[in-house]
Write an enzyme that holds these catalytic residues in place. Structure first.
Site, mmCIF file in Angstrom:
data_model
loop_
_atom_site.group_PDB
_atom_site.id
_atom_site.type_symbol
_atom_site.label_atom_id
_atom_site.label_comp_id
_atom_site.label_asym_id
_atom_site.label_seq_id
_atom_site.Cartn_x
_atom_site.Cartn_y
_atom_site.Cartn_z
ATOM 1 N N SER A 14 33.119 2.733 -8.886
ATOM 2 C CA SER A 14 34.144 3.588 -8.281
ATOM 3 C C SER A 14 33.681 3.968 -6.871
ATOM 4 C CB SER A 14 34.382 4.823 -9.144
ATOM 5 O OG SER A 14 33.178 5.518 -9.303
ATOM 6 N N GLU A 142 48.095 1.946 -5.164
ATOM 7 C CA GLU A 142 46.661 1.987 -5.451
ATOM 8 C C GLU A 142 46.470 2.450 -6.888
ATOM 9 O OE1 GLU A 142 44.465 4.844 -3.075
ATOM 10 O OE2 GLU A 142 42.707 4.627 -4.364
ATOM 11 N N THR A 190 26.900 -11.875 -6.090
ATOM 12 C CA THR A 190 28.350 -11.956 -6.332
ATOM 13 C C THR A 190 28.719 -11.884 -7.810
ATOM 14 O OG1 THR A 190 28.357 -14.367 -6.503
ATOM 15 C CG2 THR A 190 28.637 -13.429 -4.298
ATOM 16 N N PRO A 192 28.599 -9.524 -10.142
ATOM 17 C CA PRO A 192 29.473 -8.425 -10.590
ATOM 18 C C PRO A 192 30.928 -8.661 -10.205
ATOM 19 C CG PRO A 192 27.481 -7.552 -9.547
ATOM 20 C CD PRO A 192 27.464 -9.033 -9.325
ATOM 21 N N GLN A 194 32.391 -11.607 -9.855
ATOM 22 C CA GLN A 194 32.924 -12.647 -10.743
ATOM 23 C C GLN A 194 33.330 -12.047 -12.090
ATOM 24 O OE1 GLN A 194 30.451 -16.249 -10.938
ATOM 25 N NE2 GLN A 194 29.471 -15.634 -9.032
ATOM 26 N N CYS A 383 43.861 29.903 4.784
ATOM 27 C CA CYS A 383 44.287 30.373 3.463
ATOM 28 C C CYS A 383 43.369 31.491 2.977
ATOM 29 C CB CYS A 383 44.397 29.211 2.486
ATOM 30 S SG CYS A 383 45.526 29.601 1.146
ATOM 31 N N GLY A 385 40.537 31.880 3.815
ATOM 32 C CA GLY A 385 39.841 32.243 5.059
ATOM 33 C C GLY A 385 40.609 33.293 5.860
ATOM 34 N N MET A 386 41.939 33.201 5.870
ATOM 35 C CA MET A 386 42.740 34.237 6.536
ATOM 36 C C MET A 386 42.653 35.545 5.745
ATOM 37 S SD MET A 386 46.821 34.840 6.861
ATOM 38 C CE MET A 386 47.064 36.117 5.668
ATOM 39 N N ARG A 464 48.639 32.046 -4.174
ATOM 40 C CA ARG A 464 49.381 33.039 -4.965
ATOM 41 C C ARG A 464 49.374 34.412 -4.300
ATOM 42 N NH1 ARG A 464 50.072 30.432 -9.822
ATOM 43 N NH2 ARG A 464 48.348 29.052 -10.393
ATOM 44 N N HIS A 509 47.935 25.725 5.167
ATOM 45 C CA HIS A 509 46.842 24.761 5.351
ATOM 46 C C HIS A 509 47.199 23.770 6.460
ATOM 47 C CE1 HIS A 509 44.505 25.552 1.581
ATOM 48 N NE2 HIS A 509 45.653 26.113 1.249
ATOM 49 N N GLU A 511 45.338 21.723 7.876
ATOM 50 C CA GLU A 511 44.583 20.472 7.745
ATOM 51 C C GLU A 511 45.390 19.367 7.069
ATOM 52 O OE1 GLU A 511 44.024 23.233 6.095
ATOM 53 O OE2 GLU A 511 43.299 22.911 4.058
HETATM 54 N N1 GLN Z 1 42.958 32.203 -3.652
HETATM 55 C C1 GLN Z 1 43.876 32.494 -2.617
HETATM 56 C C2 GLN Z 1 45.311 32.594 -3.126
HETATM 57 O O1 GLN Z 1 45.627 32.096 -4.158
HETATM 58 C C3 GLN Z 1 43.774 31.480 -1.497
HETATM 59 C C4 GLN Z 1 44.166 30.087 -1.913
HETATM 60 C C5 GLN Z 1 43.679 29.021 -0.970
HETATM 61 O O2 GLN Z 1 42.767 29.235 -0.172
HETATM 62 N N2 GLN Z 1 44.241 27.832 -1.087
HETATM 63 O O3 GLN Z 1 46.136 33.163 -2.477
#
Ligand code: GLN
Length: 532
Positions: A14, A142, A190, A192, A194, A383, A385-386, A464, A509, A511
């Site tokens: 994997s 995939e 090779t 593996p 095959q 998230c 982090g805020m 949440r 998020h 990202e």
């Molecule tokens: N635990 C937090 C919430 O549920 C933040 C979630 C997160 O960082 N994705 O609100």
């Protein structure tokens, strides 16, 4: 033209990078003008990875339409720059859930419900639906796991059936394996591969293309040998040699004409030349940064880079956009204390506090947010982090000593972060968070407005808990502003400290929506601020 299908399977081991190979094939076909989508079939019984610990399965990626999915969907989006959806993520759990509920409804009345044909039919229905629904030229599928696993057998059977049912020239199978290098013998092996191809053949599937993951370049002799023993053309043996960035893989595949080979197998025209200029420019800049910057990611699953996959990739995109290399150091929040926080963080030009759940590491994250705030170091909280930034500000600036999130401390006097109203009656865990993209209105005079250069944005959520609007007035008076608000619900989606160099927290998020060709404006803004 009927939708064509490419299946990507894996053998031997994997983690060989099926997701990257699938994304690279998608990229090359897209660059030739084909409309492509990629989906993942995951053989586990969870309905989705939302309930899995990141240590088990890496990051949980979230689509715009709110599906919690495998992190490979993140790669698909970052490579193709096309959003995925619920329909791009199939698990054995979802398949069985559907079949069992049909059985209860009486759809199969009188019949014995079996893996073949009922489970395989449901898998096929989903694969074919994805092609029809989005009117794509090519669906790349995939298949998770490794050939030979008991749980992936129904998926391999589906490949066999579809090849037969759709007819020749409609389906191509790419099998990714490992060619290990034995240093004692000084040889690439090779066997593996095959064996792995034999296992596919036992299940009735002859691969069309073999992609061999290898540390060393393959000789002509090895290619010939693999071709001969695995019944593929020599041109269809492709090497995937280790490279320092995943974003180079499409170019490696292009050099070996993997796209042309596949187009031929699918009876598709291959004289349109691939347009990869932007992509090449990105790679060039990635390899030739003009500067460097060091940021720290304070989190909880730091041992496993995959747990923060999208964040790490977003920093790569944002670095290129700023002509710099972003060195990201991951630090465990539980390793931070009042005594060491300065020593550990002073070497960084930017501090990020990661998303997360639960109490472990919360106080370490508070220390990081405080250090960034007090030392005017660019800060980005995502998230959780805020939420940490809000709690820290309440405790240390607004002097609400016991301020907390009710996720961590139910009985706090100052629940500055609290469970969302809509979450209050919910008891089931799976798929019940506030998920997917929501609109957000930006306040004109703010750092985030400058970054986005737009009044309204749409970003993806997974949480949440939220900023408790009861306290908003007091926060704004004390110097922390709500600069992004959901226009319908009034939920605070972004906070900022305007007097600080760059101190931003987002409930969403960012990202998840950063791609190679469209780096996320907030990551770009944060990196720029860190560069100074
Ligand atoms: N635990 C937090 C919430 O549920 C933040 C979630 C997160 O960082 N994705 O609100």
């Amino acid at each position: 033209m009927p939708t064509k299908h490419i299946f990507v399977t894996g053998g031997v081991a994997s983690s060989l990078g099926k997701g990257i190979i699938s994304s690279s094939i998608g990229k090359l076909l897209q660059a030739r003008g084909y409309n492509v989508t990629i989906q993942k079939l995951d053989p586990y019984i969870n309905i989705d990875p939302g309930t899995l610990n990141p240590y088990e399965h890496g990051e949980c990626f979230v689509t715009q339409d709110g599906a919690e999915t495998d992190l490979d969907l993140g790669h698909y989006e970052r490579f193709l720059d096309v959003p995925t959806s619920h329909a791009n993520s199939v698990t054995t759990g979802k398949v069985y859930q559907e079949v069992i509920s049909k059985e209860r409804r009486g759809d199969y009345l009188g019949k014995t419900v079996q893996v073949i044909p009922h489970i395989t039919d449901e898998i096929k229905r989903r694969i074919l639906m994805l092609g029809n629904r989005n009117k794509v030229d090519v669906v790349i599928t995939e298949i998770g796991g490794t050939v030979g696993d008991i749980e992936s057998l129904p998926y391999i059977e589906v490949v066999r059936q579809l090849r037969y049912e759709l007819g020749s020239g409609q389906v191509a199978v790419v099998h990714l394996t490992l060619v290990p290098y034995l240093s004692a013998a000084g040889e690439l092996k090779t066997k593996p591969t095959q064996h792995s191809v034999k296992m596919l053949l036992e299940n009735g599937v002859q691969p069309d293309v073999l992609v061999l993951r290898t540390e060393k370049k393959l000789s002509e002799g090895i290619r010939r040998k693999v071709a001969l023993f695995c019944n593929v053309d020599k041109d269809s043996v492709v090497e995937s040699v280790d490279v320092s960035t995943i974003y180079e893989v499409p170019l490696l595949m292009l050099d070996q004409k993997l796209d042309e080979t596949l187009l031929k197998k699918l009876n598709l025209e291959s004289d349109r030349k691939p347009d990869l200029n932007n992509w090449r420019e990105f790679i060039y800049k990635l390899y030739n940064p003009k500067r460097q910057v060091s940021v720290v990611l304070v989190g909880k699953y730091v041992e496993l880079p995959d747990a923060y996959k999208s964040i790490i990739e977003a920093f790569i995109h944002a670095g290129v956009k700023n002509d710099c290399k972003v060195n990201v150091t991951r630090i465990h929040a539980t390793d931070l204390s009042e005594e060491n926080v300065e020593d550990k963080l002073k070497i960084f030009q930017g501090i990020m506090v990661a998303p997360g759940f639960g109490e472990r590491g919360f106080e370490g994250k508070i220390l990081a947010a405080r250090y960034a705030r007090e030392h005017n170091i660019p800060f980005f909280g995502v998230c959780l982090g805020m939420q940490v930034a809000v709690v820290e500000f309440a405790r240390n600036v607004m002097k609400m000593k016991d301020a907390h999130s009710t996720e961590m401390e139910h009985a706090t006097q100052h629940p500055v972060i609290d469970l969302m109203e809509q979450q209050k009656g919910i008891t089931e865990k799976g798929g019940t968070m506030r998920l997917g993209a929501y609109p957000c209105k930006l306040v004109k005079d703010s750092k985030v407005y400058t970054a986005y250069n737009r009044n309204e944005i749409s970003e993806r959520h997974r949480h949440r808990y939220e900023f408790n609007n009861f306290y908003l007035g007091e926060f704004e008076k004390a110097g922390m502003k709500a600069v992004g608000i959901n226009p319908e619900t009034g939920l605070v989606e972004i906070i900022e400290i305007p007097t600080h160099k760059w101190y931003v927290g987002t409930q969403f998020h960012p990202e998840y929506s950063s791609t190679v060709l469209h780096p996320h404006p907030l990551f770009t803004g944060f990196v720029k601020a860190a560069l100074g």
